[in-house]
Design an enzyme around this catalytic site. Sequence first.
Site, PDB file in Angstrom:
ATOM      1  N   CYS A 124       1.094  -1.076   0.385  1.00 31.02           N
ATOM      2  CA  CYS A 124       0.061   0.223   0.235  1.00 31.02           C
ATOM      3  C   CYS A 124       0.290   0.967  -0.089  1.00 31.02           C
ATOM      4  CB  CYS A 124      -0.931   0.101   1.392  1.00 31.02           C
ATOM      5  SG  CYS A 124      -1.863   2.218   1.818  1.00 31.02           S
ATOM      6  N   CYS A 155       0.145   4.122   2.345  1.00 32.90           N
ATOM      7  CA  CYS A 155       0.251   3.522   3.849  1.00 32.90           C
ATOM      8  C   CYS A 155       1.669   3.932   3.876  1.00 32.90           C
ATOM      9  CB  CYS A 155       0.080   1.795   4.110  1.00 32.90           C
ATOM     10  SG  CYS A 155      -1.314   1.433   4.078  1.00 32.90           S
TER      11      CYS A 155
END
Length: 312
Positions: free
Chosen positions: A70, A73
Amino acid sequence: MTDPTPAAALRGAVDLSSLRNRPAAPAPGDGNRAPAAPSLVFDVTDETFPQVLELSRTVPVVIDLWAEWCGPCKQLSPILEKVVTELAGRLVLAKVDVDANPQLTQAFRAQSIPMVVALVGGQPVPLFTGAVPEQQVREVFAQLLQLAAQNGVTGVVPVDPDAAPDPDAEPAEPPLPPLHAEAFAAIEEGDYARAITAYEAALAENPRDADARAGLGQVRLLDRVQGLDLQEARAAAASAPTDVAAQFAVADLDLSGGHVDDAFGRLLDLFAVLPSDERGPVRERLLELFGLIGDADPRVLQARSRLSNLLF
């Protein structure tokens, strides 16, 4: 999270009941001294979560739901760690890898990541979803501390400022190149266009800059999904199954939310039904998304195999 109150914020938006029925964790300490925590920032798993619930009865626990693939993230996590560290034990940060901990992912209803929630007195408090600027993180955490105080959760995890450095610790990372630093600063401010420009300039200087190429793909995805409404995008895609832009929007939202197979499957299905002279943009978008997840990921390998079959 705005204007938090005990009644509004400590509600059952997340079902943690299945994770409470584990062996009891050690009882928390007395007074304002929180029970021992591994550190201010630590990993938590499905198995160790009951201890985190107990810890939240004396100090607020911020939960960062993330995944290795991700991109947003990776932008948000360093900000969370920085702000938590600066608060010197008034909060702790527990990191949950959603790929490795399906029970926690389901309990927190993590439909999109990064997702940040908190635990106060064993109760969940939704905070925010997606990468947000540092100043917004600070504001949310300040509100969280106010909410925790209203509920009597005012403990502090001990921090030893004189602790000797760990001789086995990895050396500090070197400073980022100027254009990379410019991109990171722009992302923290939510200025994705400026971040894209910085990464493009870095690639113009060095076309082999793999970090710049990966960062460019991640920030382009952030820029594309900014402001999109998932339900509206799904409705538009359902009503126009061969509309490339509509299908791209849902695929981007699916990927940013962790639904990697759904994103790949949608674009591969679209590729399969389009005339050969209209397939180019879909193939390019697939290759871009493959790069975000990583060539060695089994989901990418499977999608590449299907793409090759459709091509030949």
